[in-house]
Design a protein around this motif. Structure first.
Motif, mmCIF file in Angstrom:
data_model
loop_
_atom_site.group_PDB
_atom_site.id
_atom_site.type_symbol
_atom_site.label_atom_id
_atom_site.label_comp_id
_atom_site.label_asym_id
_atom_site.label_seq_id
_atom_site.Cartn_x
_atom_site.Cartn_y
_atom_site.Cartn_z
ATOM 1 N N GLN A 64 0.817 -1.217 0.000
ATOM 2 C CA GLN A 64 0.000 0.000 0.000
ATOM 3 C C GLN A 64 0.853 1.271 0.000
ATOM 4 O OE1 GLN A 64 -3.893 -0.506 2.275
ATOM 5 N NE2 GLN A 64 -2.623 -2.093 3.217
ATOM 6 N N ILE A 65 1.971 1.238 0.694
ATOM 7 C CA ILE A 65 2.874 2.400 0.664
ATOM 8 C C ILE A 65 3.425 2.582 -0.746
ATOM 9 C CG2 ILE A 65 5.051 3.345 1.525
ATOM 10 C CD1 ILE A 65 4.485 1.747 4.152
ATOM 11 N N ALA A 66 3.845 1.483 -1.366
ATOM 12 C CA ALA A 66 4.411 1.567 -2.708
ATOM 13 C C ALA A 66 3.396 2.115 -3.702
ATOM 14 C CB ALA A 66 4.910 0.190 -3.150
ATOM 15 N N LYS A 67 2.158 1.677 -3.619
ATOM 16 C CA LYS A 67 1.139 2.185 -4.536
ATOM 17 C C LYS A 67 0.866 3.664 -4.277
ATOM 18 C CE LYS A 67 -0.469 0.671 -7.367
ATOM 19 N NZ LYS A 67 0.053 0.628 -8.762
ATOM 20 N N ALA A 68 0.849 4.060 -3.011
ATOM 21 C CA ALA A 68 0.623 5.471 -2.686
ATOM 22 C C ALA A 68 1.748 6.351 -3.218
ATOM 23 C CB ALA A 68 0.485 5.644 -1.169
ATOM 24 N N LYS A 69 2.936 5.762 -3.405
ATOM 25 C CA LYS A 69 4.105 6.512 -3.878
ATOM 26 C C LYS A 69 4.330 6.361 -5.379
ATOM 27 C CE LYS A 69 5.492 8.019 0.220
ATOM 28 N NZ LYS A 69 5.591 9.466 0.552
ATOM 29 N N GLY A 70 3.369 5.773 -6.098
ATOM 30 C CA GLY A 70 3.450 5.737 -7.552
ATOM 31 C C GLY A 70 4.284 4.629 -8.136
ATOM 32 N N MET A 71 4.373 3.487 -7.459
ATOM 33 C CA MET A 71 5.163 2.360 -7.958
ATOM 34 C C MET A 71 4.260 1.267 -8.512
ATOM 35 S SD MET A 71 7.684 2.212 -4.643
ATOM 36 C CE MET A 71 8.142 3.779 -3.872
ATOM 37 N N THR A 72 4.820 0.428 -9.365
ATOM 38 C CA THR A 72 4.164 -0.792 -9.810
ATOM 39 C C THR A 72 4.515 -1.885 -8.813
ATOM 40 O OG1 THR A 72 4.264 -0.158 -12.144
ATOM 41 C CG2 THR A 72 4.011 -2.509 -11.653
ATOM 42 N N VAL A 73 3.510 -2.628 -8.342
ATOM 43 C CA VAL A 73 3.729 -3.576 -7.258
ATOM 44 C C VAL A 73 3.302 -4.981 -7.674
ATOM 45 C CG1 VAL A 73 3.190 -4.181 -4.873
ATOM 46 C CG2 VAL A 73 3.382 -1.774 -5.536
ATOM 47 N N ILE A 74 4.195 -5.932 -7.443
ATOM 48 C CA ILE A 74 3.903 -7.350 -7.614
ATOM 49 C C ILE A 74 4.046 -7.998 -6.248
ATOM 50 C CG2 ILE A 74 4.572 -9.498 -8.738
ATOM 51 C CD1 ILE A 74 5.869 -7.622 -10.907
ATOM 52 N N GLY A 75 2.983 -8.631 -5.782
ATOM 53 C CA GLY A 75 3.023 -9.293 -4.491
ATOM 54 C C GLY A 75 3.077 -10.797 -4.651
ATOM 55 N N SER A 76 3.505 -11.459 -3.588
ATOM 56 C CA SER A 76 3.458 -12.916 -3.531
ATOM 57 C C SER A 76 2.632 -13.313 -2.320
ATOM 58 C CB SER A 76 4.871 -13.498 -3.412
ATOM 59 O OG SER A 76 4.818 -14.891 -3.165
ATOM 60 N N ALA A 77 1.692 -14.238 -2.521
ATOM 61 C CA ALA A 77 0.837 -14.704 -1.435
ATOM 62 C C ALA A 77 0.471 -16.154 -1.706
ATOM 63 C CB ALA A 77 -0.415 -13.834 -1.328
ATOM 64 N N GLY A 78 0.021 -16.844 -0.668
ATOM 65 C CA GLY A 78 -0.288 -18.260 -0.797
ATOM 66 C C GLY A 78 -1.771 -18.553 -0.745
ATOM 67 N N GLY A 79 -2.328 -18.994 -1.866
ATOM 68 C CA GLY A 79 -3.735 -19.362 -1.915
ATOM 69 C C GLY A 79 -4.594 -18.279 -2.537
ATOM 70 N N MET A 104 3.136 8.004 7.270
ATOM 71 C CA MET A 104 2.128 6.948 7.326
ATOM 72 C C MET A 104 0.787 7.513 7.753
ATOM 73 S SD MET A 104 1.959 3.800 6.555
ATOM 74 C CE MET A 104 1.550 2.118 6.962
ATOM 75 N N GLY A 105 0.827 8.491 8.640
ATOM 76 C CA GLY A 105 -0.408 9.134 9.071
ATOM 77 C C GLY A 105 -1.166 9.746 7.909
ATOM 78 N N GLU A 106 -0.439 10.344 6.963
ATOM 79 C CA GLU A 106 -1.080 10.934 5.789
ATOM 80 C C GLU A 106 -1.761 9.872 4.926
ATOM 81 O OE1 GLU A 106 1.863 13.145 3.686
ATOM 82 O OE2 GLU A 106 1.477 15.001 4.824
ATOM 83 N N ILE A 107 -1.097 8.722 4.755
ATOM 84 C CA ILE A 107 -1.680 7.656 3.945
ATOM 85 C C ILE A 107 -2.912 7.073 4.622
ATOM 86 C CG2 ILE A 107 -1.269 5.350 3.001
ATOM 87 C CD1 ILE A 107 1.647 6.139 2.581
ATOM 88 N N VAL A 108 -2.824 6.840 5.933
ATOM 89 C CA VAL A 108 -3.974 6.290 6.666
ATOM 90 C C VAL A 108 -5.134 7.280 6.644
ATOM 91 C CG1 VAL A 108 -4.794 5.555 8.928
ATOM 92 C CG2 VAL A 108 -2.559 4.785 8.112
ATOM 93 N N ALA A 109 -4.818 8.563 6.860
ATOM 94 C CA ALA A 109 -5.866 9.591 6.890
ATOM 95 C C ALA A 109 -6.547 9.768 5.536
ATOM 96 C CB ALA A 109 -5.274 10.924 7.350
ATOM 97 N N SER A 110 -5.849 9.400 4.450
ATOM 98 C CA SER A 110 -6.429 9.547 3.109
ATOM 99 C C SER A 110 -7.571 8.579 2.863
ATOM 100 C CB SER A 110 -5.339 9.321 2.055
ATOM 101 O OG SER A 110 -5.001 7.947 1.969
ATOM 102 N N GLY A 111 -7.683 7.562 3.704
ATOM 103 C CA GLY A 111 -8.725 6.557 3.525
ATOM 104 C C GLY A 111 -8.343 5.467 2.548
ATOM 105 N N ARG A 112 -7.109 5.498 2.023
ATOM 106 C CA ARG A 112 -6.683 4.508 1.037
ATOM 107 C C ARG A 112 -6.037 3.278 1.674
ATOM 108 N NH1 ARG A 112 -4.224 9.176 -1.302
ATOM 109 N NH2 ARG A 112 -2.176 8.286 -0.835
#
Length: 329
Positions: free
Chosen positions: A162-177, A287-295
């Protein structure tokens, strides 16, 4: 009577329930300058596995037969310290127990406001701070970078996404299932690799990142680290805060693509969140700014009761958590 979990055996491989014992704490009077805290929420974190080994590290190992420690938030219920009167909400490191007696200077008052206190064990606490500085300070990630995040459904990884997306990056995650893959995608990830799927991880990452990756945020190590090396662009930056794949392993994982560190001039830097304590106000502001943005989505996996503390901890190693794993008392 207050109780605490004690480590009674050094685990070999994955810990078992017989390595822990729930024992009564001494019920003593407070000394001057001390407070008694009723813990409301307890944190379990992968780094605690390392403290169960009798080896030298950045934090001392747990002592056998003694109460274990970890992040906790709670309420002062008795005080002999003017700075923390009864009723004060605090954060401290005397977890793995339902009640703690501490010098007042070892507990930090939580900010006033409507934010639930357990958030200070997750997105607004150590995991969020790890994500913030690992991504932006250690990896020096910037807008336009392609970032690969392992354990993207965990407490740190989901914050990185979420931080990376808020900062304008392309994000690839890895998760199981499938469920976790869908959830990480809902956080804003541009692509998500299912490491439990039928496609080998290195191939799946190549399909998700055909132009390679500029940044790898490592929570896992092992095959994830190797896949990141395989697809690292020139001058890629790796921020390594955890390697959960290796915490219970008896044999190291072979890295097929290790030589790419040279050809791609990959910069790999390990870090510990305490390296950045002097910059905590920067984290709170950003981080407070990102949380306060509702995103920002703050997700918790909650296990009820002190008796279930080992279940919550062991669940970290089998992927039972989505977001931050917490124990509610």
């Amino acid at each position: 009577m207050a109780q605490a979990w004690n480590l009674i055996h050094r685990p070999k491989g994955l810990p078992t329930y017989t390595d822990f014992a729930l024992r009564a704490l001494d019920n003593r009077d407070l000394a001057d300058g001390e407070v008694r805290i009723a813990n409301r929420w307890l944190s379990v974190d992968p780094y605690m596995r390392g403290r169960m080994n009798d080896t030298k590290s950045y934090v001392p190992p747990f002592a056998l037969g003694e109460p274990m420690t970890g992040g906790a938030v709670g309420e002062v219920i008795e005080s002999r310290a003017d700075t923390l009167p009864v009723g004060t909400r605090v954060q401290h490191m005397a977890g793995w127990r339902d009640e703690a007696i501490l010098p007042a200077d070892q507990a930090q008052r939580l900010p006033d406001g409507d934010i639930p206190m357990q958030a200070y064990l997750g997105a607004l606490g150590m995991p969020g701070m790890t994500a913030w500085f690992g991504l932006l300070a250690v990896a020096e990630a910037k807008a336009g970078d392609t970032v690969f995040v392992s354990a993207a459904a965990g407490a740190v990884g989901s914050s990185v996404v979420q931080i990376a997306k808020a900062k304008g990056m392309t994000v690839i995650g890895s998760a199981g299932g499938a469920d976790k893959v869908d959830w990480v995608r809902s956080l804003g990830a541009d692509a998500v690799v299912d490491y439990k799927g039928d496609v080998p991880l290195v191939k799946a990452l190549g399909e998700a990142a055909p132009d390679g990756i500029d940044v790898y945020f490592d929570n896992v190590g092992g095959d994830h680290f190797d896949a990141a090396l395989a697809h690292a662009n020139q001058n890629a930056r790796f921020a390594v805060c955890g390697m959960i794949d290796g915490y219970n392993a008896s044999e190291p994982v072979a890295l097929r693509y290790l030589m790419r560190i040279i050809s791609q001039r990959v910069r790999i830097r390990g870090f510990i969140v305490s390296d950045f304590l002097s910059r905590i106000s920067e984290f709170h502001h950003g981080m407070g700014e990102i949380v306060a943005s509702g995103r920002f989505q703050r997700e918790e996996t909650v296990v009820e009761g002190l008796d279930a503390m080992p279940d919550a901890f062991l669940g970290l190693f089998s992927g039972k958590n989505r977001g931050k794993m917490l124990v509610k008392l």
